[in-house]
Design a protein around this motif. Structure first.
Motif, PDB file in Angstrom:
ATOM      1  N   ALA A  73       0.829  -1.196   0.000  1.00  0.00           N
ATOM      2  CA  ALA A  73       0.000   0.000   0.000  1.00  0.00           C
ATOM      3  C   ALA A  73       0.870   1.255   0.000  1.00  0.00           C
ATOM      4  O   ALA A  73       0.496   2.278  -0.585  1.00  0.00           O
ATOM      5  CB  ALA A  73      -0.932  -0.012   1.205  1.00  0.00           C
ATOM      6  N   GLY A  74       2.033   1.176   0.636  1.00  0.00           N
ATOM      7  CA  GLY A  74       2.912   2.339   0.673  1.00  0.00           C
ATOM      8  C   GLY A  74       3.479   2.669  -0.700  1.00  0.00           C
ATOM      9  O   GLY A  74       3.512   3.830  -1.108  1.00  0.00           O
ATOM     10  N   ILE A  75       3.910   1.631  -1.428  1.00  0.00           N
ATOM     11  CA  ILE A  75       4.406   1.881  -2.786  1.00  0.00           C
ATOM     12  C   ILE A  75       3.269   2.449  -3.632  1.00  0.00           C
ATOM     13  O   ILE A  75       3.455   3.395  -4.414  1.00  0.00           O
ATOM     14  CB  ILE A  75       4.968   0.587  -3.409  1.00  0.00           C
ATOM     15  N   HIS A  76       2.082   1.891  -3.445  1.00  0.00           N
ATOM     16  CA  HIS A  76       0.938   2.406  -4.201  1.00  0.00           C
ATOM     17  C   HIS A  76       0.665   3.863  -3.836  1.00  0.00           C
ATOM     18  O   HIS A  76       0.467   4.702  -4.706  1.00  0.00           O
ATOM     19  CB  HIS A  76      -0.292   1.540  -3.926  1.00  0.00           C
ATOM     20  N   ALA A  77       0.701   4.153  -2.538  1.00  0.00           N
ATOM     21  CA  ALA A  77       0.416   5.537  -2.113  1.00  0.00           C
ATOM     22  C   ALA A  77       1.447   6.495  -2.673  1.00  0.00           C
ATOM     23  O   ALA A  77       1.113   7.631  -3.046  1.00  0.00           O
ATOM     24  CB  ALA A  77       0.389   5.605  -0.581  1.00  0.00           C
ATOM     25  N   SER A  78       2.706   6.039  -2.759  1.00  0.00           N
ATOM     26  CA  SER A  78       3.714   6.947  -3.327  1.00  0.00           C
ATOM     27  C   SER A  78       3.408   7.222  -4.793  1.00  0.00           C
ATOM     28  O   SER A  78       3.668   8.321  -5.286  1.00  0.00           O
ATOM     29  CB  SER A  78       5.109   6.352  -3.163  1.00  0.00           C
ATOM     30  N   HIS A  79       2.819   6.242  -5.477  1.00  0.00           N
ATOM     31  CA  HIS A  79       2.400   6.498  -6.856  1.00  0.00           C
ATOM     32  C   HIS A  79       1.236   7.475  -6.905  1.00  0.00           C
ATOM     33  O   HIS A  79       1.136   8.281  -7.820  1.00  0.00           O
ATOM     34  CB  HIS A  79       2.025   5.191  -7.553  1.00  0.00           C
ATOM     35  N   VAL A  80       0.342   7.377  -5.922  1.00  0.00           N
ATOM     36  CA  VAL A  80      -0.767   8.328  -5.878  1.00  0.00           C
ATOM     37  C   VAL A  80      -0.219   9.740  -5.698  1.00  0.00           C
ATOM     38  O   VAL A  80      -0.627  10.681  -6.405  1.00  0.00           O
ATOM     39  CB  VAL A  80      -1.737   7.968  -4.724  1.00  0.00           C
ATOM     40  N   ILE A  81       0.729   9.878  -4.787  1.00  0.00           N
ATOM     41  CA  ILE A  81       1.293  11.212  -4.547  1.00  0.00           C
ATOM     42  C   ILE A  81       1.958  11.737  -5.814  1.00  0.00           C
ATOM     43  O   ILE A  81       1.752  12.885  -6.229  1.00  0.00           O
ATOM     44  CB  ILE A  81       2.293  11.149  -3.378  1.00  0.00           C
ATOM     45  N   ALA A  82       2.767  10.862  -6.451  1.00  0.00           N
ATOM     46  CA  ALA A  82       3.438  11.292  -7.683  1.00  0.00           C
ATOM     47  C   ALA A  82       2.410  11.709  -8.725  1.00  0.00           C
ATOM     48  O   ALA A  82       2.572  12.738  -9.403  1.00  0.00           O
ATOM     49  CB  ALA A  82       4.306  10.150  -8.215  1.00  0.00           C
ATOM     50  N   GLY A  83       1.333  10.922  -8.838  1.00  0.00           N
ATOM     51  CA  GLY A  83       0.289  11.262  -9.813  1.00  0.00           C
ATOM     52  C   GLY A  83      -0.335  12.601  -9.511  1.00  0.00           C
ATOM     53  O   GLY A  83      -0.612  13.406 -10.419  1.00  0.00           O
TER      54      GLY A  83
END
Lengths: 190, 124, 571, 253
Positions: free
Chosen positions: A135-145
């Motif tokens: 979930a953390g890797i995913h959340a970092s992608h959300v932030i980048a997006g």
């Protein structure tokens, strides 16, 4: 200044969009690595279900809803930029998408805070290690997006670089798709 | 690019939400097969809908789809090659011995020696 | 790749970017020009190569003369020895072979060979180099932190790498993981740039079978890298968290599994071999065709074997783990796939040899390097069969036989292939010719010592000498006097070889100033880069980008008086 | 080839050497053939004035067969290698002897080997187990089954004269077998990097006749070392070994 190379389309698809697809291909293998590792361990250890039972399906479901909705606004932004040439509308819709990402992160933060305060930390069990990592890797992608979208929206509002609305949208949908798989893997499977 | 109206996207979104609801309530029946289908089957359907309609995979050149699915196939290969060691608890002439340590995060990294208990125990 | 579609040519009349008056910083350090970035990669790679070579010198001296104070390093303690071998391996593969073969040659050649003015994303290209440069600094910084640099071998198997109590390098191992992860990100950015450029930005008229082999191979290599590195990036994140946050992904005491890392690592690690091999193969193809004045034998076969190798390379990874505790039944699968992959590679070698048939071979310096590549790589290839077959790997695993085998593959790839490429494209890079006599001296001074280093190591490996031991005196079977003699032969050869590199560096830098002017096409080659000025200005072809009319290897065509037929000349 | 450097001291050593020799012959043939053709072509087609190159695309059938025929022949060679390798692999790594003479336990840790012999009763985990450090004693011509365990990191139980090698992994017990065929004392090596003491982890295997083995066993007080081994922690061993390692390097100076 943009090189001439950037304007060529020998492969039949605009260069920037082609690059986004390749980025997604590389993202597939990154998430694939994490999820394959998780799946192997999870399927080999049925007792992890006891830990997984402590996740809150309703929060996960709400976040899925938020991301699906933000994907809708992203695709509508693309529609506005491409078919209506309306940069301002596209920027507004992208703003909504960013808002969706923000809600997602806030909910996530609240969820993690609750879980950690109940002793379910990243060290307490392999399930939680994978839970926070994936979930953390995913959340970092959300932030980048969200950051990318903010830049694209700023340009789009001035009517510039409208094709980027689609590109950032494709990326956002991919992040959405990853969550679509994370949701059953982390929350539903008990 | 295929020109779908706004209505069309909203319709897809509606379908996605309905699927989401099904996938949440499927496990409440507590039938494993149903859970599996509603959780993961529907995830694939949702992903398909998003990829096809929102990402417009249907109007990209065919090789885009091929290259993404090739990456997925490679991940299946990784899974197939690694699972016999990582997923299984034992195999041909080997067996895993360590019991998963449960409990809250009171353990500090590296403080305890991984093999000590069982290694010592077997010497008795 | 899709079929090329017709599109308006930008060949003439387009205002190409011009060389403005630029400061040193914006011209050489923060440039977005693909050629400058290629040079940045080349020079960084060479500098890292010197460091990696120095490490090799330090630990080889320790092996040959145990306990002696090594000039330039000092005493090599066991901890030193481990961090030296670890970082020698890491640097040579990730910071020398990758940046030079993929990034430097990819950056320099792809836009020039497919006839466009730059990479499609010049700024991302620059960012890629900057991240790469930072990663190199990060890695080297690990030698100056408390505890010293990481010493758990370049494969970084946990639990040794995951737990500072075992590795005794609390900071070094984390820095190693961070540096490697940064480097992967840099090459992902670079690789996507290469792939997109080659797919989309080809000159008008350049069909798929008109693309020079080296471009194909760099692109396939980038795709392999991109599709294989993900699991290792994921693994690196997990390993970093094991080291610093207290997770237990790879710690069996808490439900983790150390074998998982090995799978994640080698799933990337084996395609990585082909990631660096393919560009070197491509460089060789360009050179042998030019200096044999021959069309490449069976262009399409080369392409198909490249694709075949690429796909198969994803199915063989666990042959590195035969005796590492994987289920023994899986070894059968990986033995079969491993021997399968020998077939396309062997075929590729046959094609190269067949290309020489009927040629008119000039033994210039680049040609010597290219031929040496084929021959030495052949040795590396055939010795790999011993290790790919599960039965014999039981004995050879982790011996010096493995070490000699992969140096016989990686040295031809990373060093011989690089020198082939550098000596061949030097006139295009700097507009001057290199000195041929010095070049040949350097060639023989590198290749002969190279064989003298690693043939003794094959013998030692066959005699059971295993790897990563700082001193063999504790093992009676490995401390026989004849074995120590062979170790000394290898070390002395290494010192000679490193010394001979001075010839190269002198030749390289002196020729920039004193070399004979090269002109546009000193080798009478067909490919597009030779139609640009030497060195090409920013924008490559200010007078208008070229069009393409034929394949890249039309040498000695019967319809022509000249023995070459450049791609851009209309029929 | 290998027997020139190291005796074949186990039943399967000759099999593994056979695979190695088979591969050496097959790939040696291809290597020398290719290299021979390669150098001949270099000599035959060196540049001579007035002799132009030929124009050969290599796409025609009559040219392509020069690479496609070797291609198929290599496939055939591959099959031989695969069959031989898998046979040996199954024998060494998969099939265990049905009636082993004894089972032994091998424990790797940073940086020492601990060997648990079953003692006179022939059973592991009984009171008369004999625990030794860095010395394994076995009887000649008797099949042994061993169980590999690690207490900390990866190690590798490698006995070159047996041609045997197997990683030792924490959290797993890996089982294998060997049957020694010659008496003598040989190296046991750790062949997987295990930290800074990796070079200081030599073990010895003593292969002795039944009579000698019985005499050794009789002279050994049961569980002589067991208490020590049980009390040893990795940290302590690591510390002493570390000191030993650095002291060693200094002494060597």
């Amino acid at each position: 200044m943009r090189p001439i190379a950037n304007t060529r389309t020998a492969a039949g698809i605009p260069t920037a969009r082609l690059a986004v697809w390749w980025v997604l291909a590389s993202e597939i293998v990154i998430f694939g690595g994490v999820l394959a590792s998780y799946l192997m361990q999870r399927m080999g250890n049925p007792d992890w279900a006891a830990e997984a039972a402590a996740t809150n399906v309703w929060i996960g479901a709400f976040n899925t809803f938020v991301l699906l909705t933000s994907s809708l606004s992203a695709v509508l932004a693309h529609h506005a930029a491409e078919h209506e040439q309306d940069g301002k509308k596209a920027a507004r819709l992208l703003g909504l998408t960013i808002l969706g990402g923000g809600i997602f992160l806030c909910v996530k933060g609240f969820e993690w805070y609750t879980e950690i305060s109940h002793g379910m930390t990243i060290q307490s069990h392999p399930f939680w290690s994978f839970y926070y990592t994936a979930a953390g890797i995913h959340a970092s992608h959300v932030i980048a997006g969200m950051i990318l979208m903010a830049f694209v929206a700023k340009d789009a509002a001035k009517g510039l670089e409208l094709h980027r609305v689609e590109l950032v949208g494709i990326y956002w949908h991919f992040v959405d798709v990853v969550w679509i798989f994370l949701f059953p893997l982390l929350y539903i499977a008990k | 690019m295929a020109d779908h109206g706004t209505q069309y996207y909203v319709k897809i979104w509606g379908i996605l939400l309905v699927l989401l609801v099904i996938s949440i309530f499927g496990p409440f029946l507590e039938i494993p097969a149903v859970t599996l289908i509603t959780a993961f089957g529907i995830a694939f359907v949702k992903a398909y809908l998003v990829v096809k309609n929102f990402m417009h995979m249907n109007v990209q050149p065919a090789y885009v789809g091929y290259m993404l699915s090739t990456c997925l196939v490679f991940m299946l290969l990784l899974f197939a090659g690694s699972a016999p060691d990582v997923m299984k608890k034992d195999g041909d002439n080997w067996v895993k011995t360590v019991v998963v340590v449960q409990g809250p995060a009171t353990m500090h990294h590296g403080e305890e020696n991984s093999g000590d208990e069982h290694g010592g125990a077997e010497l008795h | 790749m899709a079929e090329s579609i017709e599109h308006p040519g930008h060949a003439g009349g387009h205002d190409a970017p011009h060389d403005h008056e630029m400061s040193f910083w914006s011209k050489y350090i923060f440039s977005t020009d693909h050629k400058v970035i290629a040079m940045q990669y080349l020079f960084t790679g060479m500098a890292m190569g010197l460091i990696g070579g120095f490490f090799a010198y330090a630990f080889r001296m320790q092996l040959a003369f145990p306990g002696m104070e090594v000039p330039g390093w000092g005493m090599v303690s066991p901890a030193d020895y481990n961090s030296l071998v670890t970082n020698h391996g890491t640097i040579m593969i990730f910071w020398v072979a990758m940046p030079v073969l993929i990034a430097a040659f990819g950056n320099f050649l792809i836009p020039l060979m497919i006839g466009c003015d730059d990479m499609v994303f010049p700024k991302i290209n620059r960012l890629s180099f900057q991240i790469f440069f930072v990663s190199a600094i990060v890695l080297l910084s690990s030698f100056f932190v408390p505890g010293g640099a990481f010493g758990g071998a370049w494969t970084a198997y946990p639990p040794l790498s995951a737990n500072p109590n075992y590795s005794l390098t609390p900071m070094g191992s984390s820095i190693w993981v961070v540096a490697v992860a940064l480097e992967f990100i840099a090459f992902l950015l670079g690789g996507i740039n290469f792939i997109t450029t080659a797919m989309n930005a080809r000159a008008p008229g350049m069909k798929l079978y008109d693309i020079p082999i080296v471009v194909w191979m760099i692109v396939v290599a980038s795709i392999l890298f991109m599709a294989s590195v993900g699991p290792l990036i994921a693994g690196a994140i997990m390993l970093f968290m094991d080291q610093n946050i207290g997770t237990h992904f790879f710690d069996p005491a808490y439900g983790g599994d150390p074998i998982l890392w090995q799978h994640l690592f080698w799933f990337f690690g084996h395609p990585e071999v082909y990631v660096v091999l393919l560009p070197a193969m491509g460089i060789t193809a360009e050179i042998i065709t030019v200096f044999a004045r021959k069309k490449l034998f069976a262009y399409r076969t080369v392409l198909y074997t490249t694709f075949g190798t690429g796909v198969l390379s994803f199915t063989v990874w666990a042959h590195h783990q035969f005796i590492a505790g994987i289920d023994p039944r899986m070894a059968h699968v990986f033995t079969i796939t491993t021997l399968l992959i020998s077939i396309p590679i062997a075929e590729m070698c046959f094609v190269y040899v067949a290309t020489l048939y009927g040629g008119s071979i000039t033994f210039s310096t680049p040609m010597l390097w290219a031929l040496a590549f084929i021959f030495e790589f052949l040795i590396g290839g055939v010795t790999g069969i011993f290790l790919g077959a599960s039965g014999s790997d039981i004995y050879f695993h982790d011996t010096y036989f493995v070490l000699a085998h992969f140096h016989y593959t990686f040295f031809p790839i990373a060093i011989i292939g690089t020198f082939a490429g550098v000596t061949f494209w030097y006139p295009k890079m700097f507009g001057k010719m290199m000195n041929d006599t010095l070049g040949k001296l350097h060639f023989w001074g590198t290749v002969i010592p190279f064989n003298l280093i690693f043939i003794p190591l094959f013998v030692l490996g066959a005699a059971g000498q295993h790897r990563r031991i700082y001193n063999y005196e504790h093992f009676p079977e490995l401390s026989a006097p004849w074995m120590q003699d062979l170790r000394q032969v290898a070390t002395i050869a290494l010192v000679v070889m490193l010394g001979m590199q001075l010839v190269f560096f002198y030749n390289f830098f002196a020729s920039m100033f004193r070399g004979k002017a090269a002109g546009k096409n000193p080798w009478k080659s067909n490919t597009l880069e030779w139609t640009a000025d030497s060195p090409p200005p920013h924008g490559n072809w200010p007078e208008g980008l070229p069009n393409v009319y034929r394949g890249p290897y039309e040498y000695s065509h019967p319809d022509r008086d000249d023995d070459y037929w450049p791609q851009n000349v209309p029929s | 080839m290998i027997e020139r450097y190291l005796v074949q001291a186990s039943t399967f050593a000759a099999d593994i050497d056979f695979v190695i020799n088979l591969i050496a012959v097959l790939v040696g043939f291809w290597f020398f053939l290719t290299a021979g053709v390669f150098f001949w072509l270099l000599f035959r087609f060196r540049r001579r004035d007035g002799v132009p190159s030929e124009y050969i695309t290599g796409e025609e059938k009559e040219h392509k067969r020069f690479i496609s025929i070797p291609h198929y022949l290599i496939m055939v060679c591959d099959i031989f290698i695969i069959v031989a390798a898998i046979q040996v692999w199954v024998n060494v790594k998969q099939d265990l002897p049905e009636n082993p003479h004894a089972e032994i336990r091998v424990i790797g840790q940073q940086w020492a080997w601990t060997f648990v012999h079953p003692g006179p009763d022939g059973e592991l985990d009984t009171a008369d187990d004999i625990v030794t450090v860095e010395e394994l004693r076995v009887e000649v011509n008797q099949p042994y089954v061993f169980h590999l365990e690690s207490r900390d990191v990866l190690h590798n139980f490698s006995v070159p004269v047996f041609r045997l090698k197997q990683d030792v992994i924490p959290g797993r017990v890996i089982t294998g077998w060997f049957e020694a065929t010659k008496t003598g004392t040989h190296d046991i090596q750790c062949a997987e990097i295990c930290g800074i003491g990796h070079g200081l982890m030599p073990g010895r295997i003593v292969i002795e006749s039944a009579a000698d083995h019985a005499a050794w066993m009789a002279g050994k007080a049961p569980n002589q070392l067991a208490a020590t081994v049980r009390g040893t922690t990795v940290a302590a061993t690591g510390g002493t070994k570390l000191a030993a390692a650095s002291g060693d390097a200094l002494n060597a100076n």
